[in-house]
Scaffold this motif. Sequence first.
Motif, PDB file in Angstrom:
ATOM      1  N   CYS A  14       7.742  -5.938   1.833  1.00 44.45           N
ATOM      2  CA  CYS A  14       7.547  -5.796   0.388  1.00 44.45           C
ATOM      3  C   CYS A  14       7.534  -4.305   0.063  1.00 44.45           C
ATOM      4  O   CYS A  14       7.506  -3.458   0.963  1.00 44.45           O
ATOM      5  N   PHE A  15       7.487  -4.027  -1.208  1.00 43.75           N
ATOM      6  CA  PHE A  15       7.496  -2.644  -1.684  1.00 43.75           C
ATOM      7  C   PHE A  15       6.343  -1.817  -1.082  1.00 43.75           C
ATOM      8  O   PHE A  15       6.532  -0.693  -0.618  1.00 43.75           O
ATOM      9  N   GLY A  16       5.136  -2.414  -1.066  1.00 39.16           N
ATOM     10  CA  GLY A  16       3.946  -1.670  -0.624  1.00 39.16           C
ATOM     11  C   GLY A  16       3.996  -1.322   0.855  1.00 39.16           C
ATOM     12  O   GLY A  16       3.594  -0.224   1.262  1.00 39.16           O
ATOM     13  N   VAL A  17       4.486  -2.252   1.665  1.00 39.61           N
ATOM     14  CA  VAL A  17       4.565  -2.020   3.107  1.00 39.61           C
ATOM     15  C   VAL A  17       5.651  -0.986   3.409  1.00 39.61           C
ATOM     16  O   VAL A  17       5.455  -0.044   4.186  1.00 39.61           O
ATOM     17  N   SER A  74      -1.691   0.007   3.418  1.00 44.59           N
ATOM     18  CA  SER A  74      -1.422  -0.550   2.081  1.00 44.59           C
ATOM     19  C   SER A  74      -2.546  -1.437   1.537  1.00 44.59           C
ATOM     20  O   SER A  74      -2.698  -1.576   0.330  1.00 44.59           O
ATOM     21  N   CYS A  97      -1.351   0.360  -1.496  1.00 46.95           N
ATOM     22  CA  CYS A  97      -0.317  -0.121  -2.417  1.00 46.95           C
ATOM     23  C   CYS A  97      -0.804   0.044  -3.864  1.00 46.95           C
ATOM     24  O   CYS A  97      -1.961  -0.267  -4.168  1.00 46.95           O
ATOM     25  N   PHE A  99      -0.455  -1.786  -6.299  1.00 49.32           N
ATOM     26  CA  PHE A  99      -0.973  -3.059  -6.838  1.00 49.32           C
ATOM     27  C   PHE A  99      -2.418  -3.287  -6.384  1.00 49.32           C
ATOM     28  O   PHE A  99      -3.234  -3.837  -7.119  1.00 49.32           O
ATOM     29  N   VAL A 100      -2.719  -2.856  -5.158  1.00 51.68           N
ATOM     30  CA  VAL A 100      -4.093  -2.988  -4.654  1.00 51.68           C
ATOM     31  C   VAL A 100      -4.990  -1.990  -5.390  1.00 51.68           C
ATOM     32  O   VAL A 100      -6.116  -2.303  -5.785  1.00 51.68           O
ATOM     33  N   THR A 163      -4.382  -9.674  -3.545  1.00 51.95           N
ATOM     34  CA  THR A 163      -2.983  -9.681  -3.997  1.00 51.95           C
ATOM     35  C   THR A 163      -2.106 -10.741  -3.326  1.00 51.95           C
ATOM     36  O   THR A 163      -1.059 -11.088  -3.849  1.00 51.95           O
ATOM     37  N   THR A 164      -2.550 -11.246  -2.163  1.00 54.08           N
ATOM     38  CA  THR A 164      -1.703 -12.204  -1.438  1.00 54.08           C
ATOM     39  C   THR A 164      -2.175 -13.655  -1.567  1.00 54.08           C
ATOM     40  O   THR A 164      -1.734 -14.517  -0.815  1.00 54.08           O
ATOM     41  N   CYS A 191       0.283 -10.172  -6.448  1.00 57.48           N
ATOM     42  CA  CYS A 191       1.422  -9.285  -6.714  1.00 57.48           C
ATOM     43  C   CYS A 191       2.740 -10.058  -6.774  1.00 57.48           C
ATOM     44  O   CYS A 191       2.869 -11.144  -6.212  1.00 57.48           O
ATOM     45  N   ALA A 193       5.574  -9.487  -5.395  1.00 60.03           N
ATOM     46  CA  ALA A 193       6.259  -9.681  -4.107  1.00 60.03           C
ATOM     47  C   ALA A 193       5.722 -10.944  -3.443  1.00 60.03           C
ATOM     48  O   ALA A 193       6.478 -11.745  -2.893  1.00 60.03           O
ATOM     49  N   THR A 194       4.415 -11.133  -3.514  1.00 52.82           N
ATOM     50  CA  THR A 194       3.798 -12.313  -2.914  1.00 52.82           C
ATOM     51  C   THR A 194       4.297 -13.573  -3.603  1.00 52.82           C
ATOM     52  O   THR A 194       4.723 -14.530  -2.956  1.00 52.82           O
TER      53      THR A 194
HETATM   54  S1  SF4 Z   1       0.179  -5.850  -3.018  1.00 53.93           S
HETATM   55 FE1  SF4 Z   1       2.178  -6.835  -2.807  1.00 53.93          FE
HETATM   56  S2  SF4 Z   1       3.653  -5.133  -2.707  1.00 53.93           S
HETATM   57 FE2  SF4 Z   1       1.615  -4.308  -2.298  1.00 53.93          FE
HETATM   58  S3  SF4 Z   1       1.394  -4.351  -0.078  1.00 53.93           S
HETATM   59 FE3  SF4 Z   1       0.477  -6.233  -0.841  1.00 53.93          FE
HETATM   60  S4  SF4 Z   1       2.131  -7.740  -0.752  1.00 53.93           S
HETATM   61 FE4  SF4 Z   1       3.068  -5.715  -0.605  1.00 53.93          FE
END
Ligand code: SF4
Length: 281
Positions: A14-17, A74, A97, A99-100, A163-164, A191, A193-194
Motif C-alpha cells: 500500500c501507499f504507507g508501506v 508506518s 503513515c 492515515f495513521v 486503519t486495517t 484506510c 488501501a485496506t
Molecule cells: S493506513 Fe493504509 S496506506 Fe497507511 S500503512 Fe496502513 S494500510 Fe497502508
Amino acid sequence: MKRSVQIAEQAGYCFGVRRALDMVKEHLTGHDKRVYSLGPIIHNPQVVEEFRKRGLTPVESLASVSEGVLVIRSHGVEKELLEEAHRKGLEVVDATCPFVKNAQRLARQLSEDGYQVLIVGEEAHPEVKGILSYCGENTLVVSSVEHLEGKAISPKAGILAQTTQSQERFIKIVHAVLLVAYECRVFNTICNATLARQTAAVELAGAVDVMFVIGGRNSANTARLAELCRAGGTTTYHIETADEIMPEMVSGKQRIGITAGASTPSTHIEAVQKRLEQIDG
Ligand code: SF4
C-alpha cells in the motif's frame, strides 16, 4: 481444462508501506550512521531480512539504541516513545503513515473535546497502542460488539478505527454504540488501501475455487483478508511464500485467486502466481 490463476485487482504494497520503505532506503544509502527500526519495519519476515542485510537493524525497545537513526514504522508509535527518542538525541525518521497520523490526531481532538474515545481494533496491535497514547483515560478499545457488554459508555462517545479493520465490524460497533450514547461522533479511519484490497479480495474469492492470501503471519491486514475470503465459503490459504504451496491444495481446482496484504512485495505475488501455474492440474 486449463487452470486459471487470477490476481485481485488491488493487492500488495500500500501507499504507507511503500513510503516507509522508500524513506528507509534513502537513509541506508550514503549515510554512515547506524539505522534502527522499532520492531520489524513491516510485517513481512522476508522483507525484514532483506533490509537487515542492507543495514537496517530492528530493535525491541528504545533502550537498545543510544545513537544513530531511528525509523518509526508506518503503524506509528506511542507519543511518549517519540518524545523519548528526541530526548535521546536520535535522528528520528518518522515513517508513520499519514492515515495513521490522522487517526492519532482525531483521537487527541476527540479527547480534548470531552468525548470518550472508542477505538475499533485489536488492543495489542502497535497502531492501536500508538493511537491510544493520544487519548484520555476512559478510552476503550473494542474488537467486537460482544466486547462492549458491561462497558461504561459515556453520553459523549467518539468512535474511530484501526486503519486495517473490516468495514462490516466497524459499522456493527458504531450501531451498537449509537443505541447507548446520547451523542456520537464517528470518524471512519479505515484506510482506502485496506478497503480496496478487502473489496477486491471478496469479489475474487466469490469467483474462484480456492484463494491464496500472501503476507506475513504477523500481518493484521493479511489475516483480515484471509478471514474475509473464508467468510464467503471459499477455501483459503494464508501463506508467506510460494514454497508453502503444495499440489494437493489446488488438486481438482480450476479457478485460483491470489491476493496479498499491504506488506507483501510484488515479487512474492509473482512467485506465487508462477508456482500455481506450474503445478499440474
Ligand atoms: S493506513 Fe493504509 S496506506 Fe497507511 S500503512 Fe496502513 S494500510 Fe497502508
